[in-house]
Design an enzyme around this catalytic site. Structure first.
Site, PDB file in Angstrom:
ATOM      1  N   ASP A   1       0.989  -1.148   0.175  1.00 45.53           N
ATOM      2  CA  ASP A   1       0.054   0.035  -0.067  1.00 45.53           C
ATOM      3  C   ASP A   1       0.802   1.348   0.092  1.00 45.53           C
ATOM      4  O   ASP A   1       0.392   2.495  -0.262  1.00 45.53           O
ATOM      5  CB  ASP A   1      -0.997   0.138   1.040  1.00 45.53           C
ATOM      6  CG  ASP A   1      -0.429  -0.016   2.415  1.00 45.53           C
ATOM      7  OD1 ASP A   1       1.021   0.120   2.422  1.00 45.53           O
ATOM      8  OD2 ASP A   1      -0.905  -0.317   3.703  1.00 45.53           O
TER       9      ASP A   1
ATOM     10  N   TYR B   1       0.824  18.805  -6.049  1.00 45.86           N
ATOM     11  CA  TYR B   1       1.521  17.839  -6.779  1.00 45.86           C
ATOM     12  C   TYR B   1       3.041  18.030  -7.486  1.00 45.86           C
ATOM     13  O   TYR B   1       3.867  17.340  -7.106  1.00 45.86           O
ATOM     14  CB  TYR B   1       0.721  17.328  -8.125  1.00 45.86           C
ATOM     15  CG  TYR B   1       1.185  16.399  -9.069  1.00 45.86           C
ATOM     16  CD1 TYR B   1       1.540  15.312  -8.444  1.00 45.86           C
ATOM     17  CD2 TYR B   1       1.089  16.769 -10.310  1.00 45.86           C
ATOM     18  CE1 TYR B   1       1.971  14.290  -9.556  1.00 45.86           C
ATOM     19  CE2 TYR B   1       1.441  15.801 -11.310  1.00 45.86           C
ATOM     20  CZ  TYR B   1       2.031  14.518 -11.008  1.00 45.86           C
ATOM     21  OH  TYR B   1       2.459  13.825 -11.748  1.00 45.86           O
TER      22      TYR B   1
ATOM     23  N   LYS C   1       6.631  16.567  -6.622  1.00 46.67           N
ATOM     24  CA  LYS C   1       7.476  15.848  -7.712  1.00 46.67           C
ATOM     25  C   LYS C   1       9.073  16.624  -7.741  1.00 46.67           C
ATOM     26  O   LYS C   1       9.879  16.225  -8.149  1.00 46.67           O
ATOM     27  CB  LYS C   1       6.964  15.991  -8.898  1.00 46.67           C
ATOM     28  CG  LYS C   1       5.806  15.029  -9.227  1.00 46.67           C
ATOM     29  CD  LYS C   1       6.455  13.531  -8.717  1.00 46.67           C
ATOM     30  CE  LYS C   1       5.234  12.354  -9.038  1.00 46.67           C
ATOM     31  NZ  LYS C   1       5.781  10.928  -8.822  1.00 46.67           N
TER      32      LYS C   1
ATOM     33  N   THR D   1      -3.974   7.326 -19.427  1.00 44.84           N
ATOM     34  CA  THR D   1      -3.750   6.136 -18.205  1.00 44.84           C
ATOM     35  C   THR D   1      -5.244   5.985 -17.969  1.00 44.84           C
ATOM     36  O   THR D   1      -5.890   6.971 -17.983  1.00 44.84           O
ATOM     37  CB  THR D   1      -2.648   6.388 -17.358  1.00 44.84           C
ATOM     38  OG1 THR D   1      -3.066   7.469 -16.572  1.00 44.84           O
ATOM     39  CG2 THR D   1      -1.333   6.586 -17.982  1.00 44.84           C
TER      40      THR D   1
END
Length: 250
Positions: free
Chosen positions: A65, A158, A162, A193
């Site tokens: 997980d 986000y 990164k 995706t």
């Protein structure tokens, strides 16, 4: 079957039950690696493994997980055991990519993004890279994003996670490179995706801003990851490779 330049290597790919991670696992297997497909969804993971085996490749699924340091440590140990004592390639592909206003992100959201996108790769590298260095060889590829390179509304959480991974990539190259471990990253642009399907026309709109003018297919990102993991990139260390259709070039 194309190139077999990964023959005999043990490759651990996180987030490998779908999307870019699954495409990477499949490509690595085609090139001869024994792939450890790590992810949360056992049904999808076993499906990826079954597909690889049907095509003559070698793979196993590892349930993970990856919510905290302990889960990362367990995965590293299980992968090392299945790999016969060694993991030669690590691909940190697991990640979450929430978009939205900064003010709408809860404390739990912030923690969840940084736990998976930053802390888990950190803990996996901490457990696996020293053994690679001890053997004098290894490759680590981190999956980042083009929005780590520029400011974009709605991308603060986000993109910043990164951007941290990009810096870790360079720091790890400096730390482990002298011992034969190459650490690099790819920065995908909009990619088709299962996870990005919810973006609908927004994915095409984002992709239209780049010279390529279209979203990538997951296999296209996987090809860049496979390049960085393979011997053809033997002199590439600490690189952040844009695979974004040219978006960050314009």
């Amino acid at each position: 079957m194309g190139s077999i330049d990964l023959a005999g290597r043990v490759a651990l790919v996180t987030g490998a039950t779908s999307g870019i991670g699954a495409a990477t696992a499949e490509l690595f297997a085609e090139r001869g690696a024994y792939v450890l497909v790590a992810g949360r969804d056992a049904v999808r993971g076993e499906s990826v493994v079954a597909g690889i085996r049907e095509r003559g490749g070698k793979a196993d699924f590892l349930a993970a997980d990856l919510a905290d340091a302990d889960s990362a440590h367990r995965l590293a140990q299980q992968a090392t055991e299945l790999g016969g004592g060694a993991v030669d390639i690590l691909v940190n592909s697991a990640g979450v990519f929430p978009f939205g206003p900064t003010a709408d992100a809860s404390a739990r959201d912030v923690d969840a993004v940084y736990d998976l996108n930053v802390k888990v790769p950190f803990h996996l590298v901490a457990r696996l890279a020293p053994a690679m260095a001890g053997r004098g060889s290894g490759a680590i590829v981190n999956v980042s994003t083009m929005v780590a390179e520029y400011g974009a509304a709605g991308m603060a959480l986000y993109g910043s996670s990164k951007a941290a991974l990009n810096l870790l990539t360079k720091a790890w190259a400096a730390e482990f490179g002298p011992s034969g471990v190459r650490v690099n990253a790819v920065e995908p642009g909009p990619t088709r995706t299962g996870g990005t399907a919810a973006m609908g026309e927004g994915l095409d709109a984002l992709a239209s801003q780049a010279p390529a003018g279209r979203p990538a297919e997951a296999r296209e990102i996987a090809e860049a990851i496979a390049y960085l993991a393979g011997d053809a990139a033997s002199f590439v260390q600490g690189a952040i490779l844009p695979v974004d259709g040219g978006r960050t070039a314009v």
